[in-house]
Design an enzyme around this catalytic site. Sequence first.
Site, PDB file in Angstrom:
ATOM      1  N   PHE A  88       0.826  -1.222   0.000  1.00  0.00           N
ATOM      2  CA  PHE A  88       0.000   0.000   0.000  1.00  0.00           C
ATOM      3  C   PHE A  88       0.862   1.276   0.000  1.00  0.00           C
ATOM      4  CE2 PHE A  88      -2.280   2.739   3.388  1.00  0.00           C
ATOM      5  CZ  PHE A  88      -2.877   3.554   2.452  1.00  0.00           C
ATOM      6  N   ALA A 111       7.212  -5.281   5.306  1.00  0.00           N
ATOM      7  CA  ALA A 111       6.852  -5.765   6.637  1.00  0.00           C
ATOM      8  C   ALA A 111       5.610  -6.631   6.532  1.00  0.00           C
ATOM      9  CB  ALA A 111       6.550  -4.583   7.573  1.00  0.00           C
ATOM     10  N   THR A 146       6.276   2.866  13.025  1.00  0.00           N
ATOM     11  CA  THR A 146       4.854   3.113  13.281  1.00  0.00           C
ATOM     12  C   THR A 146       4.648   3.735  14.663  1.00  0.00           C
ATOM     13  OG1 THR A 146       2.758   1.962  13.750  1.00  0.00           O
ATOM     14  CG2 THR A 146       4.738   0.665  13.995  1.00  0.00           C
ATOM     15  N   ASP A 147       3.558   4.442  14.828  1.00  0.00           N
ATOM     16  CA  ASP A 147       3.238   4.997  16.158  1.00  0.00           C
ATOM     17  C   ASP A 147       2.940   3.887  17.161  1.00  0.00           C
ATOM     18  OD1 ASP A 147       0.738   4.222  15.149  1.00  0.00           O
ATOM     19  OD2 ASP A 147      -0.206   6.190  15.376  1.00  0.00           O
TER      20      ASP A 147
HETATM   21  P1  NAD Z   1       1.481  -3.679   3.205  1.00  0.00           P
HETATM   22  O1  NAD Z   1       1.171  -4.896   4.000  1.00  0.00           O
HETATM   23  O2  NAD Z   1       0.441  -3.098   2.315  1.00  0.00           O
HETATM   24  O3  NAD Z   1       2.763  -3.966   2.292  1.00  0.00           O
HETATM   25  C1  NAD Z   1       3.879  -4.666   2.753  1.00  0.00           C
HETATM   26  C2  NAD Z   1       4.718  -5.052   1.544  1.00  0.00           C
HETATM   27  O4  NAD Z   1       5.894  -5.737   2.015  1.00  0.00           O
HETATM   28  C3  NAD Z   1       3.996  -6.023   0.586  1.00  0.00           C
HETATM   29  O5  NAD Z   1       4.187  -5.592  -0.743  1.00  0.00           O
HETATM   30  C4  NAD Z   1       4.682  -7.352   0.843  1.00  0.00           C
HETATM   31  O6  NAD Z   1       4.703  -8.200  -0.298  1.00  0.00           O
HETATM   32  C5  NAD Z   1       6.084  -6.901   1.228  1.00  0.00           C
HETATM   33  N1  NAD Z   1       6.792  -7.899   2.038  1.00  0.00           N
HETATM   34  C6  NAD Z   1       6.315  -8.542   3.140  1.00  0.00           C
HETATM   35  N2  NAD Z   1       7.252  -9.399   3.593  1.00  0.00           N
HETATM   36  C7  NAD Z   1       8.345  -9.273   2.793  1.00  0.00           C
HETATM   37  C8  NAD Z   1       9.631  -9.869   2.772  1.00  0.00           C
HETATM   38  N3  NAD Z   1       9.978 -10.801   3.675  1.00  0.00           N
HETATM   39  N4  NAD Z   1      10.502  -9.489   1.816  1.00  0.00           N
HETATM   40  C9  NAD Z   1      10.144  -8.559   0.892  1.00  0.00           C
HETATM   41  N5  NAD Z   1       8.948  -7.968   0.857  1.00  0.00           N
HETATM   42  C10 NAD Z   1       8.051  -8.319   1.801  1.00  0.00           C
HETATM   43  O7  NAD Z   1       1.986  -2.613   4.260  1.00  0.00           O
HETATM   44  P2  NAD Z   1       1.816  -1.021   4.273  1.00  0.00           P
HETATM   45  O8  NAD Z   1       0.545  -0.692   4.923  1.00  0.00           O
HETATM   46  O9  NAD Z   1       2.128  -0.474   2.927  1.00  0.00           O
HETATM   47  O10 NAD Z   1       2.975  -0.629   5.302  1.00  0.00           O
HETATM   48  C11 NAD Z   1       4.284  -0.295   4.837  1.00  0.00           C
HETATM   49  C12 NAD Z   1       5.162   0.000   6.037  1.00  0.00           C
HETATM   50  O11 NAD Z   1       4.599   1.069   6.782  1.00  0.00           O
HETATM   51  C13 NAD Z   1       5.291  -1.181   6.998  1.00  0.00           C
HETATM   52  O12 NAD Z   1       6.616  -1.235   7.451  1.00  0.00           O
HETATM   53  C14 NAD Z   1       4.347  -0.828   8.129  1.00  0.00           C
HETATM   54  O13 NAD Z   1       4.783  -1.392   9.352  1.00  0.00           O
HETATM   55  C15 NAD Z   1       4.453   0.684   8.138  1.00  0.00           C
HETATM   56  N6  NAD Z   1       3.256   1.364   8.673  1.00  0.00           N
HETATM   57  C16 NAD Z   1       2.053   1.218   8.073  1.00  0.00           C
HETATM   58  C17 NAD Z   1       0.950   1.895   8.580  1.00  0.00           C
HETATM   59  C18 NAD Z   1      -0.411   1.812   7.928  1.00  0.00           C
HETATM   60  O14 NAD Z   1      -1.341   2.459   8.402  1.00  0.00           O
HETATM   61  N7  NAD Z   1      -0.588   1.060   6.823  1.00  0.00           N
HETATM   62  C19 NAD Z   1       1.075   2.686   9.716  1.00  0.00           C
HETATM   63  C20 NAD Z   1       2.325   2.791  10.318  1.00  0.00           C
HETATM   64  C21 NAD Z   1       3.411   2.143   9.773  1.00  0.00           C
END
Ligand code: NAD
Length: 323
Positions: free
Chosen positions: A11, A81, A122-123
């Site tokens: 995302f 992640a 993340t928070d």
């Molecule tokens: P998401 O789950 O949509 O995307 C995660 C991506 O990481 C996916 O494309 C997945 O295929 C890839 N991935 C997972 N494991 C992997 C691995 N072992 N090797 C390579 N790729 C791998 O997550 P997101 O919502 O886009 O979040 C992105 C980052 O932001 C994360 O680190 C998350 O902790 C952080 N975050 C997200 C939010 C939120 O509201 N979505 C809030 C705070 C922090």
Amino acid sequence: MRILVTGGAGFIGSHYVRTLLGTDGPETVTVLDKLTYAGNPANLDTVRGSDRFAFVQGDVCDAGLVGELVAAHDQVVHFAAESHVDRSILGADAFVRTNVVGTQTLLDAALRRRATFVYVSTDEVYGSIAEGSWPETDPLSPNSPYAASKAAGDLLALSYHRTHGLDVRVTRCSNNYGPHHFPEKVIPLFITNLLDGLKVPLYGDGLNVRDWLHVDDHVRGIELVRTAGRPGEVYNIGGGTELSNRELTDLLLEALGADESSIAYVEDRKGHDRRYSVDWSKIEKELGYRPAKDFTTGLAETVDWYRDNRAWWEPLKAGVRAL
Ligand code: NAD
């Protein structure tokens, strides 16, 4: 400037890549993504033709691959992640592997290359706060296995700065929303349920509070940190719209022409953090960050996106149901 973006098919990572390549910049981008259930190649369709873009399918825990890739880049922006709290409650294994071991694998490669490392945290690493907001100096006190694994990665990243002098920058953001958000997370889950005439599952009493950050604003914050942040520093990134889950649900019901009868109160998530709130005055003062997307507009645009892009989310949701 050659940037390795991990998790760039997810995302936020894909939004970051589309934004970076959507302007005439000097950056080239390589996405490293394992394409787990949350990674979607379609999220990168609009940049696939760019000569500034490359895609590698692979695991951030694969030290050989990671070493080769990092050696050919100047900077790493680490999004990859396991990201869903509920899944971490069902089983923490993949969370520790990807979020902790994967981060350490990338850090070791960045250290050899002396590559700048931006860690997207993340928070949730701060725990839960009844009143006020966390400054970056507050101790970390994560509660869910997801948050604990992110906190481990966050602290490891900072340790590589303090121990080895690696240029590490950490961002801690609040809850993101926007298009291309996997439909297991609350906003896209509720929108797509309502589009299908289904009920929306609201945890507990619905009074857990989150701060909502549009993914455009988050990406802008990360870019400010990557280009102008200080090595070894942590920057909170907030959205400025705090809502209880019940208030959020009411807004979504209204946007989709439904009423209270569409709410199904379900048993609360185990260990559900009551409230998150980051103090983002540091990034505002140092780097001029302010969230620009008004929540009402951002939410309406997000609802429209899901209404117009059923072909994107329907197969993903069917896959989740089949789990
Ligand atoms: P998401 O789950 O949509 O995307 C995660 C991506 O990481 C996916 O494309 C997945 O295929 C890839 N991935 C997972 N494991 C992997 C691995 N072992 N090797 C390579 N790729 C791998 O997550 P997101 O919502 O886009 O979040 C992105 C980052 O932001 C994360 O680190 C998350 O902790 C952080 N975050 C997200 C939010 C939120 O509201 N979505 C809030 C705070 C922090």
